[in-house]
Design a protein around this motif. Structure first.
Motif, PDB file in Angstrom:
ATOM      1  N   THR A   1       0.844  -1.189   0.000  1.00 17.57           N
ATOM      2  CA  THR A   1       0.000   0.000   0.000  1.00 17.57           C
ATOM      3  C   THR A   1       0.875   1.234   0.000  1.00 17.57           C
ATOM      4  O   THR A   1       1.807   1.332   0.795  1.00 17.57           O
ATOM      5  CB  THR A   1      -0.878   0.044   1.269  1.00 17.57           C
ATOM      6  OG1 THR A   1      -1.676  -1.137   1.322  1.00 17.57           O
ATOM      7  CG2 THR A   1      -1.776   1.273   1.268  1.00 17.57           C
TER       8      THR A   1
ATOM      9  N   PHE B   1       0.969   5.187   0.681  1.00 19.22           N
ATOM     10  CA  PHE B   1       0.260   6.322   1.258  1.00 19.22           C
ATOM     11  C   PHE B   1       0.729   7.636   0.616  1.00 19.22           C
ATOM     12  O   PHE B   1       1.508   7.620  -0.356  1.00 19.22           O
ATOM     13  CB  PHE B   1       0.464   6.334   2.779  1.00 19.22           C
ATOM     14  CG  PHE B   1      -0.410   5.339   3.499  1.00 19.22           C
ATOM     15  CD1 PHE B   1      -1.650   5.706   3.991  1.00 19.22           C
ATOM     16  CD2 PHE B   1      -0.001   4.018   3.667  1.00 19.22           C
ATOM     17  CE1 PHE B   1      -2.466   4.788   4.645  1.00 19.22           C
ATOM     18  CE2 PHE B   1      -0.806   3.098   4.311  1.00 19.22           C
ATOM     19  CZ  PHE B   1      -2.040   3.490   4.807  1.00 19.22           C
ATOM     20  N   TYR B   2       0.287   8.719   1.202  1.00 17.23           N
ATOM     21  CA  TYR B   2       0.499  10.052   0.602  1.00 17.23           C
ATOM     22  C   TYR B   2       0.618  11.038   1.761  1.00 17.23           C
ATOM     23  O   TYR B   2       0.058  12.119   1.714  1.00 17.23           O
ATOM     24  CB  TYR B   2      -0.728  10.348  -0.274  1.00 17.23           C
ATOM     25  CG  TYR B   2      -0.639  11.472  -1.267  1.00 17.23           C
ATOM     26  CD1 TYR B   2       0.347  11.506  -2.249  1.00 17.23           C
ATOM     27  CD2 TYR B   2      -1.591  12.500  -1.253  1.00 17.23           C
ATOM     28  CE1 TYR B   2       0.371  12.523  -3.187  1.00 17.23           C
ATOM     29  CE2 TYR B   2      -1.565  13.527  -2.189  1.00 17.23           C
ATOM     30  CZ  TYR B   2      -0.582  13.533  -3.156  1.00 17.23           C
ATOM     31  OH  TYR B   2      -0.559  14.534  -4.093  1.00 17.23           O
TER      32      TYR B   2
ATOM     33  N   PRO C   1      -5.796   9.913   6.019  1.00 14.83           N
ATOM     34  CA  PRO C   1      -4.463   9.478   5.568  1.00 14.83           C
ATOM     35  C   PRO C   1      -4.592   8.792   4.207  1.00 14.83           C
ATOM     36  O   PRO C   1      -4.803   7.585   4.125  1.00 14.83           O
ATOM     37  CB  PRO C   1      -4.020   8.500   6.668  1.00 14.83           C
ATOM     38  CG  PRO C   1      -4.920   8.759   7.843  1.00 14.83           C
ATOM     39  CD  PRO C   1      -6.226   9.200   7.223  1.00 14.83           C
ATOM     40  N   ILE C   2      -4.499   9.588   3.156  1.00 12.30           N
ATOM     41  CA  ILE C   2      -4.749   9.097   1.796  1.00 12.30           C
ATOM     42  C   ILE C   2      -3.761   7.988   1.436  1.00 12.30           C
ATOM     43  O   ILE C   2      -2.565   8.105   1.675  1.00 12.30           O
ATOM     44  CB  ILE C   2      -4.607  10.253   0.776  1.00 12.30           C
ATOM     45  CG1 ILE C   2      -5.648  11.344   1.030  1.00 12.30           C
ATOM     46  CG2 ILE C   2      -4.670   9.743  -0.672  1.00 12.30           C
ATOM     47  CD1 ILE C   2      -7.057  10.976   0.666  1.00 12.30           C
ATOM     48  N   GLY C   3      -4.274   6.938   0.865  1.00 10.89           N
ATOM     49  CA  GLY C   3      -3.430   5.849   0.393  1.00 10.89           C
ATOM     50  C   GLY C   3      -4.111   5.127  -0.754  1.00 10.89           C
ATOM     51  O   GLY C   3      -5.292   5.357  -1.031  1.00 10.89           O
ATOM     52  N   TYR C   4      -3.356   4.267  -1.417  1.00  5.67           N
ATOM     53  CA  TYR C   4      -3.922   3.447  -2.484  1.00  5.67           C
ATOM     54  C   TYR C   4      -3.104   2.171  -2.586  1.00  5.67           C
ATOM     55  O   TYR C   4      -1.973   2.088  -2.099  1.00  5.67           O
ATOM     56  CB  TYR C   4      -3.962   4.207  -3.819  1.00  5.67           C
ATOM     57  CG  TYR C   4      -2.609   4.475  -4.428  1.00  5.67           C
ATOM     58  CD1 TYR C   4      -1.732   5.377  -3.836  1.00  5.67           C
ATOM     59  CD2 TYR C   4      -2.177   3.818  -5.577  1.00  5.67           C
ATOM     60  CE1 TYR C   4      -0.482   5.623  -4.376  1.00  5.67           C
ATOM     61  CE2 TYR C   4      -0.934   4.066  -6.130  1.00  5.67           C
ATOM     62  CZ  TYR C   4      -0.091   4.962  -5.520  1.00  5.67           C
ATOM     63  OH  TYR C   4       1.148   5.197  -6.043  1.00  5.67           O
TER      64      TYR C   4
END
Lengths: 430, 430
Positions: free
Chosen positions: B129, B131-132, B159-162
């Protein structure tokens, strides 16, 4: 339909079976109480235990090697062998389970009623990728946000996809716990935290990758179909309220990763061969795909004609013995990109695909009401409730609701086959 | 610095070593020519073969059980044991490798010069994953698109992630093949296909997950730090031109999945303990995190003070013996969310984390020139070339360029430790 042309099985309930006649023979991983998971083949309402059949000595040569690769409770090694192994196993199974079989007695002992078995994920998924190739879904969703310009400029050039979560892939029948998360309630500027209030399903075709590629070595479009082992149904459960708040700028994350359900039977590429069709013609004015996505054979026969169906069964409907409500009747012909195009695109940058990787197609909606593959589309974002025969209404899913995905392939002159079901029941948030 | 307080090793080159003194003891998977990969510990310029040390009988009890879990060429089982196993092993290793060790002779035979060993990925990554959480990076990139409003409304709440691609994670030293893909050249309306022309690095902290959670059982913020096994450096190589064209609406995909490089040594949570610091105060007016992300102990000591550095070495610089050019000097204090907040957020929807999962922090840029963690930021999207001492200029990476990530922790009164390097050299497209 010319019934005389259709080969029959000595497993009587397989003949004319909705999903699993002799012409299908999907592979899966099953277990019986107290036993370790192992590979089986669905035939009618039964499962043939391949390990027991192997022990009975009915396989030899390439078919035997194929069965040996199915051991260990996951099909990754078998998938990695590619088409020759699948074909050898399929041809032998059609003889063994055919009406003229000489091994009926020993195989009978290796058959178990499917209802007495537990089905598992068929492979250990290294990476799961979710595509977005259902163009009608993309248009329907795009319309909610951009009525005049529903499709983004890249859609007809790029088979859009994104990475999904592998750890929460689960087989059909696993309960779907309503996720909690952050949402931005309408009219608010500060987010709230709590259970998802807009829980949805997404009807997708799942694609199991067979032979992989080395990092840095793209799979050419002409070879891409050879890298697909088989297919399943996939429900990409989605928390729409969480999704709307989190997805900018890097895409969906927690709105999808709580669970993804897959049907447990791998319908092989060979079983689907009779149901291939030409890629639907691109509408006038649509761009030609770039050359790395273009192959004549793929254009001529790389699409599939598979009927897809979604049913909803609420708790009240179950209690009152009412039939499930059909939410969606759709077809894989709505895929704007073929499976081969998805494989070629995914690997064109050198990305490594591995045996047992899973793709989702993206939601496969049709263009008209009745064919939409998610409640987001059916209810126009929650504005048009669905009326149920139980007197209930739904905009999104409520606790106790069960979603059932089905797929079926029908063509004159050949036996119809199906995928079995992909089911999941929503349970309340913790 | 009070040198007398710092314990010394009988491995002389470890004392004062930039990265791997007795106080670090990171774990990794290494191999020697003709041997299978196995677990080792970095000490100075050497690697201690833990399997050989185990065979020599120097471990017992919990430390022995911990070493046994490191077998099999991957650290997943060891990570799953959690903090007690790491602490038991660490304490025993500090005795064994300390200057008063009684086992120097047998351990000497289990030490190998690091330069003679190959380092591998330390674990089989189930899910990766990205994050950002580097807020300055988010601002710098946001400014390129939205000068007046660089941060999206969700940034300070989520906590933006992808999800990233696990199959193309590779250890430091693996060449980076320039990817091909679709791009939309400036001023064009139709995309082109070809080698990436805007290849970039991203400086990130990698986080190795220790004990996992069951699906549907979120990890509370107060427990989250216990689920982290250790840390590494991570280069999230990025094809900016491919990214710009593909990322709407579902996020980056092929622009990232061609390779992600990680430094091979797992710097444990325990080794980093002296370099924990308070989470930097949120600027006046920033929202309070939602309660599932808020924990007093985490606020007080959940951040890290780790200096981060990126160096560029072009082919000409190598040929002419010129020193590498420093592109970035940054620090993990620029993380807007702590690692515990990332863990709590990732699992709050019930998503299952597993031992050996990997997180990337997102690019860790500072606020001022010299501290930007990608060429996209340094060159303002390719508009301001970097001048190199070799007389060359760079907007994005060219074939032959090598990127080197380093990290170092420095605090008065304790031994400095480092992460080793994460290196990768760009090679031409196929």
């Amino acid at each position: 339909m010319n019934q005389t042309a259709i080969a029959r099985s000595w497993v009587e309930h397989a003949n004319g079976h909705r999903d699993f006649p002799l012409q299908n023979l999907p592979l899966g991983i099953f277990s019986r109480p107290g036993q370790a998971p192992r590979c089986g083949v669905a035939i009618g309402d039964a499962i043939l235990d391949l390990e027991a059949a192997l022990a009975a000595g009915v396989f030899e040569g390439a078919a035997k090697a194929a069965v040996e690769a199915t051991r260990g409770g996951a099909l990754n090694a078998f998938f990695a062998l590619g088409r020759p192994a699948r074909v050898a196993l399929r041809e032998r199974l059609q003889v063994l389970l055919g009406e003229h079989s000489e091994h009926r007695a020993v195989l009978q002992a290796a058959l178990h009623p499917a209802g007495e078995c537990t089905l598992h994920l068929p492979a250990r998924v290294g990476d799961y990728t979710d595509f977005y190739v259902g163009i009608e879904h993309a248009k329907n969703v795009g319309k909610l946000f951009r009525p005049d310009n529903p499709l983004l400029p890249n859609y007809k050039h790029v088979p859009i996809g994104y990475h999904g979560r592998a750890s929460t892939l689960r087989p059909s029948g696993t309960d779907v716990r309503r996720p909690k998360g952050q949402t931005l309630p309408a009219g608010q500027t500060e987010p709230s935290f709590g259970p998802c209030a807009r829980l949805d399903y997404e009807l997708e075709l799942g694609i199991w990758i067979g032979q992989g590629n080395d990092m840095g070595q793209p799979i050419a479009i002409g070879d891409a179909a050879e890298h697909v082992a088989g297919f399943c149904l996939l429900n990409d459960w989605s928390a729409r309220d969480i999704q709307a708040w989190e997805y900018q700028p890097l895409g969906p994350f927690l709105s999808k990763s709580f669970i993804t359900s897959v049907s447990p039977w791998v319908v092989t590429a060979e079983a689907l061969e009779p149901f291939r069709c030409a890629q639907p013609a691109r509408p006038e004015g649509d761009p030609q795909p770039l050359s790395y996505l273009l192959d004549k054979r793929d254009q001529a026969g790389g699409a599939f004609d598979i009927e897809l169906e979604v049913l909803l069964l609420t708790e009240r409907m179950r209690d009152e013995g009412l039939p499930a409500h059909r939410l969606t009747l759709s077809n894989t012909r709505s895929m704007y990109w073929t499976v081969a195009q998805m494989v070629a695109h995914h690997s064109v940058n050198g990305c490594q695909l591995q045996a047992g990787d899973l793709f989702g197609s993206g939601t496969l909606s049709g263009a008209v009401p009745g064919s939409f593959g998610s409640l987001l589309e059916i209810t126009e974002g929650g504005k048009q409730p669905v009326q149920l025969a139980s007197g209930e209404v739904r905009t999104f899913l409520e606790d106790g609701d069960e979603i059932i995905l089905r797929a079926r392939c029908v063509r004159d002159g050949v036996a119809s086959i199906g995928f079995g079901e992909c089911r999941g029941t929503v349970v309340g948030a913790n």
